[in-house]
Scaffold this motif. Structure first.
Motif, short mmCIF file in Angstrom:
data_model
loop_
_atom_site.label_atom_id
_atom_site.label_comp_id
_atom_site.label_asym_id
_atom_site.label_seq_id
_atom_site.Cartn_x
_atom_site.Cartn_y
_atom_site.Cartn_z
N ARG A 24 -6.51 28.72 30.75
CA ARG A 24 -7.77 29.47 30.72
C ARG A 24 -7.80 30.52 31.82
O ARG A 24 -8.19 31.67 31.58
CB ARG A 24 -8.95 28.50 30.88
CG ARG A 24 -10.30 29.20 30.82
CD ARG A 24 -11.43 28.30 31.31
NE ARG A 24 -11.63 27.16 30.44
CZ ARG A 24 -11.50 25.89 30.81
NH1 ARG A 24 -11.12 25.60 32.06
NH2 ARG A 24 -11.73 24.91 29.97
N ALA A 27 -5.48 33.47 30.98
CA ALA A 27 -6.07 34.35 29.97
C ALA A 27 -7.10 35.28 30.60
O ALA A 27 -7.14 36.49 30.31
CB ALA A 27 -6.70 33.53 28.86
N ALA A 28 -7.94 34.74 31.48
CA ALA A 28 -8.96 35.57 32.13
C ALA A 28 -8.32 36.64 33.01
O ALA A 28 -8.74 37.80 33.01
CB ALA A 28 -9.90 34.69 32.95
N GLU A 31 -6.63 39.39 30.76
CA GLU A 31 -7.61 40.31 30.17
C GLU A 31 -8.13 41.27 31.23
O GLU A 31 -8.28 42.48 30.98
CB GLU A 31 -8.77 39.55 29.53
CG GLU A 31 -9.76 40.51 28.86
CD GLU A 31 -10.87 39.82 28.10
OE1 GLU A 31 -11.15 40.26 26.97
OE2 GLU A 31 -11.46 38.86 28.62
N LEU A 65 -10.16 30.77 23.17
CA LEU A 65 -9.89 32.10 23.74
C LEU A 65 -10.80 33.16 23.13
O LEU A 65 -11.21 34.10 23.80
CB LEU A 65 -8.42 32.47 23.52
CG LEU A 65 -7.39 31.68 24.33
CD1 LEU A 65 -5.98 32.08 23.91
CD2 LEU A 65 -7.58 31.90 25.82
N GLN A 68 -13.92 32.80 25.03
CA GLN A 68 -13.77 33.11 26.45
C GLN A 68 -13.63 34.60 26.72
O GLN A 68 -14.14 35.11 27.72
CB GLN A 68 -12.53 32.39 27.00
CG GLN A 68 -12.14 32.77 28.41
CD GLN A 68 -10.80 32.20 28.83
OE1 GLN A 68 -10.30 31.25 28.24
NE2 GLN A 68 -10.20 32.77 29.87
N THR A 69 -12.92 35.30 25.85
CA THR A 69 -12.58 36.70 26.09
C THR A 69 -13.60 37.62 25.42
O THR A 69 -14.39 37.21 24.58
CB THR A 69 -11.18 37.02 25.56
OG1 THR A 69 -11.12 36.71 24.15
CG2 THR A 69 -10.11 36.21 26.30
N SER A 70 -13.53 38.91 25.79
CA SER A 70 -14.47 39.87 25.21
C SER A 70 -13.81 41.15 24.72
O SER A 70 -14.43 41.91 23.98
CB SER A 70 -15.55 40.24 26.24
OG SER A 70 -14.96 40.83 27.39
N ARG A 71 -12.56 41.40 25.11
CA ARG A 71 -11.93 42.68 24.78
C ARG A 71 -10.59 42.54 24.08
O ARG A 71 -10.32 43.23 23.10
CB ARG A 71 -11.74 43.50 26.07
CG ARG A 71 -11.10 44.86 25.87
CD ARG A 71 -10.73 45.51 27.18
NE ARG A 71 -9.87 44.68 28.01
CZ ARG A 71 -8.56 44.51 27.82
NH1 ARG A 71 -7.95 45.11 26.82
NH2 ARG A 71 -7.85 43.73 28.62
N VAL A 72 -9.74 41.66 24.57
CA VAL A 72 -8.38 41.55 24.03
C VAL A 72 -8.39 41.04 22.59
O VAL A 72 -9.26 40.25 22.21
CB VAL A 72 -7.49 40.61 24.88
CG1 VAL A 72 -7.16 41.22 26.22
CG2 VAL A 72 -8.16 39.24 25.03
N ILE A 74 -6.47 38.59 19.89
CA ILE A 74 -5.86 37.27 20.08
C ILE A 74 -5.21 36.82 18.78
O ILE A 74 -5.62 37.23 17.69
CB ILE A 74 -6.88 36.21 20.54
CG1 ILE A 74 -8.04 36.13 19.53
CG2 ILE A 74 -7.40 36.49 21.94
CD1 ILE A 74 -8.98 34.99 19.78
N SER A 100 -14.82 35.69 17.80
CA SER A 100 -14.35 36.74 18.71
C SER A 100 -15.18 38.01 18.63
O SER A 100 -15.11 38.86 19.52
CB SER A 100 -12.88 37.08 18.41
OG SER A 100 -12.75 37.72 17.15
#
Length: 265
Positions: A24, A27-28, A31, A65, A68-72, A74, A100
């Protein structure tokens, strides 16, 4: 048709030999560094190192993920078609696409392949069969997946990109020509040049302009000069694989700078 694409950098966070907290955090960090795509892989056991070391499942991780993420973007590099019913794969992909999206457009890439790691099959009770049989199953599954996406309610937020991994010249590249938005392989320049010619032949056979397909390759063990040769042939998505127990994100920094130079930014 010629398609002008920017160079993109992906990182495969290999879900082996690491705690989930470490995955985790990696990944953060990635990104935040500006990586374009985060991949994992679809296996049940480590591919290297301690054969019974720490390992996590692909699709549940991708859903996490996505939240958790906002841009990448996956996805898996790559999903194993053998492990799940084709229509279920479509529904799982659509669901992660929506997770996502967060009110916008989804970021899920449906990376898939025919499967190859025999231990996964044996220990989880799947029929390993033959290379040809697994490729035939992938060819049968993709139209079902695409058809299911058209029937799901709610529909995917976008046309989910299909990434197909593998370099087999008779069957795999024909499947790529028919279905892929992205083709991923492990190739040096000479190999890629030859396979692109074969892919173009398959494209003509199925009535597809293969310039629509983004070319993706692994560069973990390459120099920038070697990657530049692949870029000159049309590759634009370059992946660096990182393994646990600690994900050395410093390996990615030079590739991000290389990307930015090529993109003029």
């Amino acid at each position: 048709m010629t398609v002008d694409r920017p160079v993109r950098i992906a990182v495969q966070i290999q879900p082996q030999h690491a705690t989930y907290e470490t995955i985790r955090a990696a990944a953060a960090t990635l990104e935040g560094m500006g990586v374009d795509v985060l991949f994992n892989w679809d296996h049940f056991f480590p591919l290297r190192g301690e054969r019974d070391g720490l390992h996590f499942e692909s699709w549940t991780m991708l859903a996490a993920l996505a939240e958790q993420t906002s841009r990448v973007e996956i996805g898996a590099l790559v999903n194993c078609n053998s492990y799940r019913n084709a229509d279920l794969q479509a529904d799982m992909a659509r669901t992660i696409d929506h997770i996502s999206a967060k009110g916008g457009t989804g970021r899920f890439i449906f990376g898939t392949g025919s499967g190859w790691f025999e231990r996964d099959y044996d220990e989880y009770g799947y029929d390993f069969g033959t290379v040809g049989g697994r490729l035939d199953a992938l060819a049968d599954a993709l139209p079902r997946i695409e058809a299911r996406w058209e029937r799901l309610n709610p529909a995917p937020t976008r046309k989910i990109p299909v990434l197909i991994g593998g370099g087999g010249e008779k069957k795999t590249l024909r499947i790529v020509a028919r279905h892929a938005d992205i083709w991923h392989s492990f190739s040096d320049a000479a190999t890629l040049e030859r396979k692109l010619g074969i892919l173009a032949e398959h494209g003509r056979a199925v009535g597809r302009d293969v310039s629509e397909i983004e070319i993706s390759t692994e560069v973990s063990r390459m120099t920038e000069a070697q990657a530049g040769e692949l870029h000159a042939l049309g590759a634009t998505l370059f992946t660096i694989g990182l393994s646990g127990p600690d994900y050395d994100v410093s390996r990615v920094e030079p590739w991000l700078a290389w990307r930015d130079r090529l993109n003029g930014s």
